[in-house]
Design a protein around this motif. Structure first.
Motif, PDB file in Angstrom:
ATOM      1  N   ARG A 127       0.801  -1.214   0.000  1.00  0.00           N
ATOM      2  CA  ARG A 127       0.000   0.000   0.000  1.00  0.00           C
ATOM      3  C   ARG A 127       0.842   1.276   0.000  1.00  0.00           C
ATOM      4  O   ARG A 127       0.311   2.360   0.182  1.00  0.00           O
ATOM      5  N   MET A 128       2.157   1.109  -0.188  1.00  0.00           N
ATOM      6  CA  MET A 128       3.069   2.243  -0.330  1.00  0.00           C
ATOM      7  C   MET A 128       2.990   3.197   0.860  1.00  0.00           C
ATOM      8  O   MET A 128       3.025   4.419   0.700  1.00  0.00           O
ATOM      9  N   GLN A 129       2.913   2.639   2.059  1.00  0.00           N
ATOM     10  CA  GLN A 129       2.883   3.453   3.273  1.00  0.00           C
ATOM     11  C   GLN A 129       4.325   3.778   3.678  1.00  0.00           C
ATOM     12  O   GLN A 129       4.911   3.144   4.555  1.00  0.00           O
ATOM     13  N   LEU A 130       4.907   4.788   3.030  1.00  0.00           N
ATOM     14  CA  LEU A 130       6.337   5.062   3.185  1.00  0.00           C
ATOM     15  C   LEU A 130       6.711   5.527   4.583  1.00  0.00           C
ATOM     16  O   LEU A 130       7.885   5.425   4.970  1.00  0.00           O
ATOM     17  N   HIS A 131       5.749   6.050   5.334  1.00  0.00           N
ATOM     18  CA  HIS A 131       6.071   6.447   6.708  1.00  0.00           C
ATOM     19  C   HIS A 131       6.475   5.239   7.543  1.00  0.00           C
ATOM     20  O   HIS A 131       7.200   5.376   8.536  1.00  0.00           O
ATOM     21  N   LEU A 132       6.029   4.036   7.134  1.00  0.00           N
ATOM     22  CA  LEU A 132       6.422   2.830   7.858  1.00  0.00           C
ATOM     23  C   LEU A 132       7.868   2.459   7.576  1.00  0.00           C
ATOM     24  O   LEU A 132       8.543   1.884   8.428  1.00  0.00           O
ATOM     25  N   ALA A 133       8.369   2.784   6.390  1.00  0.00           N
ATOM     26  CA  ALA A 133       9.792   2.582   6.101  1.00  0.00           C
ATOM     27  C   ALA A 133      10.635   3.461   7.014  1.00  0.00           C
ATOM     28  O   ALA A 133      11.697   3.046   7.495  1.00  0.00           O
ATOM     29  N   ALA A 134      10.163   4.685   7.259  1.00  0.00           N
ATOM     30  CA  ALA A 134      10.873   5.578   8.172  1.00  0.00           C
ATOM     31  C   ALA A 134      10.885   5.008   9.587  1.00  0.00           C
ATOM     32  O   ALA A 134      11.908   5.042  10.285  1.00  0.00           O
ATOM     33  N   LEU A 135       9.733   4.465  10.018  1.00  0.00           N
ATOM     34  CA  LEU A 135       9.664   3.832  11.334  1.00  0.00           C
ATOM     35  C   LEU A 135      10.646   2.670  11.423  1.00  0.00           C
ATOM     36  O   LEU A 135      11.385   2.525  12.414  1.00  0.00           O
ATOM     37  N   MET A 136      10.681   1.827  10.383  1.00  0.00           N
ATOM     38  CA  MET A 136      11.585   0.679  10.386  1.00  0.00           C
ATOM     39  C   MET A 136      13.043   1.123  10.412  1.00  0.00           C
ATOM     40  O   MET A 136      13.890   0.503  11.068  1.00  0.00           O
ATOM     41  N   GLY A 137      13.352   2.201   9.700  1.00  0.00           N
ATOM     42  CA  GLY A 137      14.712   2.723   9.723  1.00  0.00           C
ATOM     43  C   GLY A 137      15.110   3.197  11.108  1.00  0.00           C
ATOM     44  O   GLY A 137      16.227   2.954  11.572  1.00  0.00           O
ATOM     45  N   ARG A 138      14.193   3.867  11.800  1.00  0.00           N
ATOM     46  CA  ARG A 138      14.488   4.330  13.156  1.00  0.00           C
ATOM     47  C   ARG A 138      14.610   3.165  14.129  1.00  0.00           C
ATOM     48  O   ARG A 138      15.479   3.164  15.011  1.00  0.00           O
ATOM     49  N   MET A 139      13.758   2.158  13.978  1.00  0.00           N
ATOM     50  CA  MET A 139      13.843   0.980  14.844  1.00  0.00           C
ATOM     51  C   MET A 139      15.166   0.243  14.623  1.00  0.00           C
ATOM     52  O   MET A 139      15.800  -0.223  15.573  1.00  0.00           O
ATOM     53  N   LEU A 140      15.570   0.143  13.366  1.00  0.00           N
ATOM     54  CA  LEU A 140      16.837  -0.529  13.059  1.00  0.00           C
ATOM     55  C   LEU A 140      18.010   0.258  13.621  1.00  0.00           C
ATOM     56  O   LEU A 140      18.975  -0.320  14.137  1.00  0.00           O
ATOM     57  N   ALA A 141      17.940   1.585  13.544  1.00  0.00           N
ATOM     58  CA  ALA A 141      18.990   2.418  14.122  1.00  0.00           C
ATOM     59  C   ALA A 141      19.108   2.180  15.625  1.00  0.00           C
ATOM     60  O   ALA A 141      20.214   2.095  16.179  1.00  0.00           O
ATOM     61  N   GLY A 142      17.950   2.045  16.294  1.00  0.00           N
ATOM     62  CA  GLY A 142      17.971   1.772  17.726  1.00  0.00           C
ATOM     63  C   GLY A 142      18.609   0.436  18.055  1.00  0.00           C
ATOM     64  O   GLY A 142      19.374   0.320  19.023  1.00  0.00           O
ATOM     65  N   ALA A 143      18.319  -0.585  17.232  1.00  0.00           N
ATOM     66  CA  ALA A 143      18.917  -1.903  17.454  1.00  0.00           C
ATOM     67  C   ALA A 143      20.429  -1.867  17.229  1.00  0.00           C
ATOM     68  O   ALA A 143      21.193  -2.518  17.950  1.00  0.00           O
ATOM     69  N   ILE A 144      20.870  -1.096  16.245  1.00  0.00           N
ATOM     70  CA  ILE A 144      22.302  -1.002  15.962  1.00  0.00           C
ATOM     71  C   ILE A 144      23.034  -0.290  17.089  1.00  0.00           C
ATOM     72  O   ILE A 144      24.158  -0.661  17.460  1.00  0.00           O
ATOM     73  N   ARG A 145      22.408   0.729  17.672  1.00  0.00           N
ATOM     74  CA  ARG A 145      23.055   1.460  18.771  1.00  0.00           C
ATOM     75  C   ARG A 145      23.249   0.580  20.001  1.00  0.00           C
ATOM     76  O   ARG A 145      24.067   0.901  20.876  1.00  0.00           O
ATOM     77  N   GLU A 146      22.497  -0.518  20.093  1.00  0.00           N
ATOM     78  CA  GLU A 146      22.698  -1.448  21.201  1.00  0.00           C
ATOM     79  C   GLU A 146      23.994  -2.240  21.051  1.00  0.00           C
ATOM     80  O   GLU A 146      24.417  -2.914  21.987  1.00  0.00           O
ATOM     81  N   GLU A 147      24.606  -2.176  19.866  1.00  0.00           N
ATOM     82  CA  GLU A 147      25.872  -2.861  19.606  1.00  0.00           C
ATOM     83  C   GLU A 147      26.909  -1.833  19.167  1.00  0.00           C
ATOM     84  O   GLU A 147      27.221  -1.710  17.982  1.00  0.00           O
ATOM     85  N   PRO A 148      27.466  -1.060  20.111  1.00  0.00           N
ATOM     86  CA  PRO A 148      28.361   0.055  19.764  1.00  0.00           C
ATOM     87  C   PRO A 148      29.620  -0.363  19.024  1.00  0.00           C
ATOM     88  O   PRO A 148      30.136   0.407  18.216  1.00  0.00           O
ATOM     89  N   HIS A 149      30.123  -1.561  19.286  1.00  0.00           N
ATOM     90  CA  HIS A 149      31.330  -2.001  18.583  1.00  0.00           C
ATOM     91  C   HIS A 149      31.066  -2.188  17.090  1.00  0.00           C
ATOM     92  O   HIS A 149      31.922  -1.882  16.254  1.00  0.00           O
TER      93      HIS A 149
END
Length: 278
Positions: A127-149
Protein backbone atom coordinates in the motif's frame (compact mmCIF):
# COMPACT_ATOMS: atom_id res chain seq x y z
CA UNK A 1 46.29 0.87 4.11
CA UNK A 2 46.94 4.58 4.85
CA UNK A 3 45.61 5.75 8.21
CA UNK A 4 44.96 9.14 9.75
CA UNK A 5 45.39 10.09 13.43
CA UNK A 6 43.00 8.09 15.60
CA UNK A 7 43.17 4.98 13.42
CA UNK A 8 40.72 6.27 10.80
CA UNK A 9 41.62 5.28 7.27
CA UNK A 10 41.74 7.81 4.45
CA UNK A 11 38.78 6.06 2.80
CA UNK A 12 36.71 6.22 5.99
CA UNK A 13 37.60 9.86 6.51
CA UNK A 14 36.49 10.72 2.97
CA UNK A 15 33.18 8.96 3.50
CA UNK A 16 32.46 10.46 6.92
CA UNK A 17 33.65 14.03 6.54
CA UNK A 18 30.04 15.29 6.16
CA UNK A 19 28.76 13.18 9.05
CA UNK A 20 28.62 15.94 11.73
CA UNK A 21 26.48 18.21 9.54
CA UNK A 22 24.18 15.34 8.60
CA UNK A 23 23.87 14.28 12.24
CA UNK A 24 22.98 17.79 13.39
CA UNK A 25 20.35 18.12 10.67
CA UNK A 26 18.82 14.79 11.65
CA UNK A 27 18.64 15.82 15.32
CA UNK A 28 16.75 18.97 14.40
CA UNK A 29 14.36 17.08 12.10
CA UNK A 30 13.85 14.38 14.73
CA UNK A 31 13.06 16.97 17.40
CA UNK A 32 10.44 18.59 15.17
CA UNK A 33 8.94 15.21 14.25
CA UNK A 34 8.42 14.30 17.90
CA UNK A 35 6.35 17.42 18.54
CA UNK A 36 3.38 15.88 16.71
CA UNK A 37 0.97 13.36 18.19
CA UNK A 38 0.24 10.47 15.79
CA UNK A 39 -1.58 7.14 16.13
CA UNK A 40 0.59 4.16 16.98
CA UNK A 41 0.98 2.00 13.83
CA UNK A 42 0.09 -1.13 15.82
CA UNK A 43 -2.61 -0.26 18.36
CA UNK A 44 -3.83 3.15 17.20
CA UNK A 45 -3.35 4.84 20.56
CA UNK A 46 -1.53 8.15 20.90
CA UNK A 47 2.17 8.10 20.03
CA UNK A 48 4.77 10.60 18.84
CA UNK A 49 6.03 11.38 15.36
CA UNK A 50 4.98 8.15 13.67
CA UNK A 51 6.67 5.91 16.24
CA UNK A 52 5.17 3.10 18.30
CA UNK A 53 3.46 4.03 21.53
CA UNK A 54 5.46 3.21 24.65
CA UNK A 55 3.59 -0.04 25.33
CA UNK A 56 3.92 -1.39 21.78
CA UNK A 57 7.57 -0.34 21.57
CA UNK A 58 8.25 -2.29 24.75
CA UNK A 59 6.50 -5.40 23.43
CA UNK A 60 8.19 -5.28 20.00
CA UNK A 61 11.62 -4.80 21.55
CA UNK A 62 11.05 -7.50 24.15
CA UNK A 63 9.96 -9.99 21.46
CA UNK A 64 13.22 -9.39 19.57
CA UNK A 65 15.45 -9.66 22.63
CA UNK A 66 13.67 -12.74 24.00
CA UNK A 67 14.83 -14.99 21.16
CA UNK A 68 18.18 -16.77 21.25
CA UNK A 69 19.69 -16.12 17.83
CA UNK A 70 22.73 -17.09 15.78
CA UNK A 71 25.55 -14.56 16.21
CA UNK A 72 26.08 -14.37 12.44
CA UNK A 73 22.74 -14.70 10.63
CA UNK A 74 20.34 -13.88 13.53
CA UNK A 75 18.30 -17.01 12.84
CA UNK A 76 16.37 -18.10 15.90
CA UNK A 77 17.92 -21.09 17.66
CA UNK A 78 15.95 -23.89 19.32
CA UNK A 79 18.17 -23.92 22.43
CA UNK A 80 21.64 -22.86 23.55
CA UNK A 81 22.67 -26.43 24.32
CA UNK A 82 21.93 -27.66 20.79
CA UNK A 83 23.83 -24.84 19.09
CA UNK A 84 27.38 -25.37 17.82
CA UNK A 85 30.08 -23.00 19.01
CA UNK A 86 32.37 -20.91 16.83
CA UNK A 87 35.96 -22.18 16.88
CA UNK A 88 37.32 -18.65 17.27
CA UNK A 89 35.03 -17.47 20.06
CA UNK A 90 32.21 -18.44 22.38
CA UNK A 91 29.57 -17.00 20.07
CA UNK A 92 26.56 -19.24 19.52
CA UNK A 93 26.04 -20.14 15.87
CA UNK A 94 23.35 -21.98 13.97
CA UNK A 95 24.32 -25.19 12.22
CA UNK A 96 24.44 -23.53 8.82
CA UNK A 97 26.78 -20.70 9.84
CA UNK A 98 29.01 -23.08 11.80
CA UNK A 99 29.53 -25.22 8.68
CA UNK A 100 29.41 -22.58 5.93
CA UNK A 101 29.68 -18.99 7.23
CA UNK A 102 28.03 -16.39 4.98
CA UNK A 103 29.83 -13.43 3.39
CA UNK A 104 28.64 -11.06 6.12
CA UNK A 105 30.19 -11.03 9.59
CA UNK A 106 27.08 -10.54 11.71
CA UNK A 107 23.44 -9.46 11.58
CA UNK A 108 21.33 -6.90 13.40
CA UNK A 109 17.55 -7.10 13.19
CA UNK A 110 14.97 -4.57 14.40
CA UNK A 111 11.82 -6.73 14.60
CA UNK A 112 10.49 -10.23 14.05
CA UNK A 113 8.56 -10.83 10.84
CA UNK A 114 5.58 -12.20 12.77
CA UNK A 115 2.30 -10.96 14.19
CA UNK A 116 1.68 -8.11 14.71
CA UNK A 117 4.68 -6.34 13.11
CA UNK A 118 4.54 -8.36 9.88
CA UNK A 119 1.41 -6.40 8.95
CA UNK A 120 3.52 -3.23 8.84
CA UNK A 121 5.72 -4.73 6.13
CA UNK A 122 2.67 -5.66 4.08
CA UNK A 123 1.34 -2.12 4.44
CA UNK A 124 4.66 -0.71 3.26
CA UNK A 125 5.06 -3.00 0.27
CA UNK A 126 1.48 -3.39 -0.88
CA UNK A 127 0.00 0.00 0.00
CA UNK A 128 3.07 2.24 -0.33
CA UNK A 129 2.88 3.45 3.27
CA UNK A 130 6.34 5.06 3.19
CA UNK A 131 6.07 6.45 6.71
CA UNK A 132 6.42 2.83 7.86
CA UNK A 133 9.79 2.58 6.10
CA UNK A 134 10.87 5.58 8.17
CA UNK A 135 9.66 3.83 11.33
CA UNK A 136 11.59 0.68 10.39
CA UNK A 137 14.71 2.72 9.72
CA UNK A 138 14.49 4.33 13.16
CA UNK A 139 13.84 0.98 14.84
CA UNK A 140 16.84 -0.53 13.06
CA UNK A 141 18.99 2.42 14.12
CA UNK A 142 17.97 1.77 17.73
CA UNK A 143 18.92 -1.90 17.45
CA UNK A 144 22.30 -1.00 15.96
CA UNK A 145 23.05 1.46 18.77
CA UNK A 146 22.70 -1.45 21.20
CA UNK A 147 25.87 -2.86 19.61
CA UNK A 148 28.36 0.05 19.76
CA UNK A 149 31.33 -2.00 18.58
CA UNK A 150 29.51 -2.83 15.35
CA UNK A 151 28.31 0.74 14.88
CA UNK A 152 31.81 2.14 15.40
CA UNK A 153 33.28 0.27 12.43
CA UNK A 154 30.51 1.00 9.91
CA UNK A 155 31.53 3.62 7.33
CA UNK A 156 28.38 3.68 5.20
CA UNK A 157 24.98 2.13 4.49
CA UNK A 158 24.14 0.25 1.26
CA UNK A 159 20.59 -0.94 0.46
CA UNK A 160 19.75 -4.18 -1.32
CA UNK A 161 18.49 -3.13 -4.77
CA UNK A 162 15.13 -4.39 -5.94
CA UNK A 163 14.63 -5.62 -9.48
CA UNK A 164 13.35 -3.21 -12.12
CA UNK A 165 10.14 -5.23 -12.27
CA UNK A 166 9.55 -4.82 -8.53
CA UNK A 167 10.28 -1.10 -8.63
CA UNK A 168 7.86 -0.59 -11.52
CA UNK A 169 5.20 -2.56 -9.64
CA UNK A 170 5.64 -0.81 -6.27
CA UNK A 171 7.04 2.52 -7.38
CA UNK A 172 9.91 2.37 -4.88
CA UNK A 173 12.60 0.13 -3.37
CA UNK A 174 11.65 -0.81 0.24
CA UNK A 175 15.23 -1.49 1.45
CA UNK A 176 16.29 1.80 -0.13
CA UNK A 177 13.65 3.77 1.79
CA UNK A 178 14.59 2.07 5.05
CA UNK A 179 18.31 2.60 4.40
CA UNK A 180 17.83 6.31 3.67
CA UNK A 181 16.27 6.95 7.09
CA UNK A 182 18.72 4.61 8.82
CA UNK A 183 21.72 6.42 7.34
CA UNK A 184 20.38 9.78 8.53
CA UNK A 185 19.72 8.42 12.02
CA UNK A 186 23.28 7.07 12.31
CA UNK A 187 24.94 10.01 10.57
CA UNK A 188 26.39 7.78 7.84
CA UNK A 189 26.33 8.19 4.06
CA UNK A 190 23.93 6.01 2.06
CA UNK A 191 25.70 4.63 -1.00
CA UNK A 192 22.89 3.56 -3.33
CA UNK A 193 25.16 3.15 -6.37
CA UNK A 194 27.59 0.71 -4.77
CA UNK A 195 25.42 -2.34 -5.44
CA UNK A 196 23.24 -3.11 -8.44
CA UNK A 197 21.00 -5.95 -9.49
CA UNK A 198 22.11 -7.85 -12.59
CA UNK A 199 19.18 -10.26 -12.85
CA UNK A 200 15.48 -9.50 -12.74
CA UNK A 201 14.59 -12.40 -10.47
CA UNK A 202 11.09 -13.32 -9.37
CA UNK A 203 9.00 -13.32 -6.23
CA UNK A 204 10.81 -15.37 -3.57
CA UNK A 205 8.06 -15.71 -0.96
CA UNK A 206 7.08 -19.19 -2.24
CA UNK A 207 10.66 -20.51 -2.59
CA UNK A 208 12.47 -22.78 -0.14
CA UNK A 209 16.07 -22.20 0.97
CA UNK A 210 17.75 -23.99 -1.95
CA UNK A 211 15.55 -22.27 -4.53
CA UNK A 212 16.29 -18.88 -2.97
CA UNK A 213 20.03 -19.50 -3.22
CA UNK A 214 19.73 -20.38 -6.89
CA UNK A 215 17.59 -17.29 -7.53
CA UNK A 216 20.08 -14.87 -5.93
CA UNK A 217 23.46 -16.49 -6.64
CA UNK A 218 24.28 -14.23 -9.60
CA UNK A 219 21.79 -11.44 -8.93
CA UNK A 220 24.13 -8.73 -7.59
CA UNK A 221 27.21 -6.85 -8.68
CA UNK A 222 29.13 -4.14 -6.87
CA UNK A 223 30.73 -1.02 -8.22
CA UNK A 224 34.40 -1.84 -8.92
CA UNK A 225 37.23 -0.63 -6.68
CA UNK A 226 35.18 0.10 -3.59
CA UNK A 227 37.05 1.66 -0.65
CA UNK A 228 38.20 -0.88 1.93
CA UNK A 229 35.59 0.03 4.54
CA UNK A 230 32.92 -1.79 6.53
CA UNK A 231 29.44 -1.61 5.03
CA UNK A 232 26.03 -1.92 6.64
CA UNK A 233 23.94 -3.84 4.08
CA UNK A 234 20.20 -3.17 4.46
CA UNK A 235 17.23 -5.36 3.52
CA UNK A 236 13.58 -5.19 4.51
CA UNK A 237 13.00 -8.84 5.46
CA UNK A 238 15.66 -11.49 6.01
CA UNK A 239 14.40 -15.05 5.68
CA UNK A 240 17.03 -17.63 4.69
CA UNK A 241 19.89 -15.14 4.37
CA UNK A 242 20.62 -16.02 0.73
CA UNK A 243 20.00 -12.50 -0.56
CA UNK A 244 22.23 -10.99 2.12
CA UNK A 245 24.97 -13.54 1.48
CA UNK A 246 25.28 -13.00 -2.26
CA UNK A 247 24.89 -9.23 -2.01
CA UNK A 248 27.58 -9.12 0.69
CA UNK A 249 29.77 -11.39 -1.41
CA UNK A 250 29.49 -8.97 -4.34
CA UNK A 251 30.50 -6.03 -2.13
CA UNK A 252 33.49 -7.87 -0.71
CA UNK A 253 34.61 -8.85 -4.19
CA UNK A 254 34.36 -5.18 -5.10
CA UNK A 255 36.80 -4.24 -2.36
CA UNK A 256 34.77 -3.77 0.84
CA UNK A 257 36.65 -4.70 4.02
CA UNK A 258 33.59 -6.38 5.52
CA UNK A 259 29.80 -6.39 5.66
CA UNK A 260 27.26 -6.37 8.48
CA UNK A 261 23.73 -7.48 7.57
CA UNK A 262 21.05 -5.05 8.73
CA UNK A 263 17.42 -6.04 8.37
CA UNK A 264 14.21 -4.36 9.47
CA UNK A 265 12.62 -7.77 10.10
CA UNK A 266 13.70 -11.42 10.42
CA UNK A 267 11.39 -14.32 9.62
CA UNK A 268 11.16 -16.67 12.65
CA UNK A 269 12.82 -20.05 12.30
CA UNK A 270 9.62 -22.08 12.80
CA UNK A 271 8.02 -20.26 9.88
CA UNK A 272 10.63 -20.46 7.13
CA UNK A 273 12.08 -23.82 8.18
CA UNK A 274 8.68 -25.54 8.03
CA UNK A 275 6.72 -23.73 5.32
CA UNK A 276 7.17 -22.49 1.77
CA UNK A 277 4.87 -19.48 1.80
CA UNK A 278 6.95 -16.82 3.58
Amino acid sequence: MVSLPGGVTVAQNALMRNQPRQARLYLIQNFLRLQFTTPCPLCGLAARGGDFCRACLGEVTAARRACLTCAICADELPSALAAPRSLSSSRILCEGCAKNPPAFESSIVAMRYAFPTDALMHELKKRMQLHLAALMGRMLAGAIREEPHTLAKLACIVPIPSSDVSIRRRGFNPPGEIARVLAKALGLPCQVSWLRRTQAGGVQKHLDQQARRLATEHAYESRPNLPAVWIGLVDDVMTTGSTMHFAALALRRGGAAGVVALSAMRTPRLVWHNTQHV
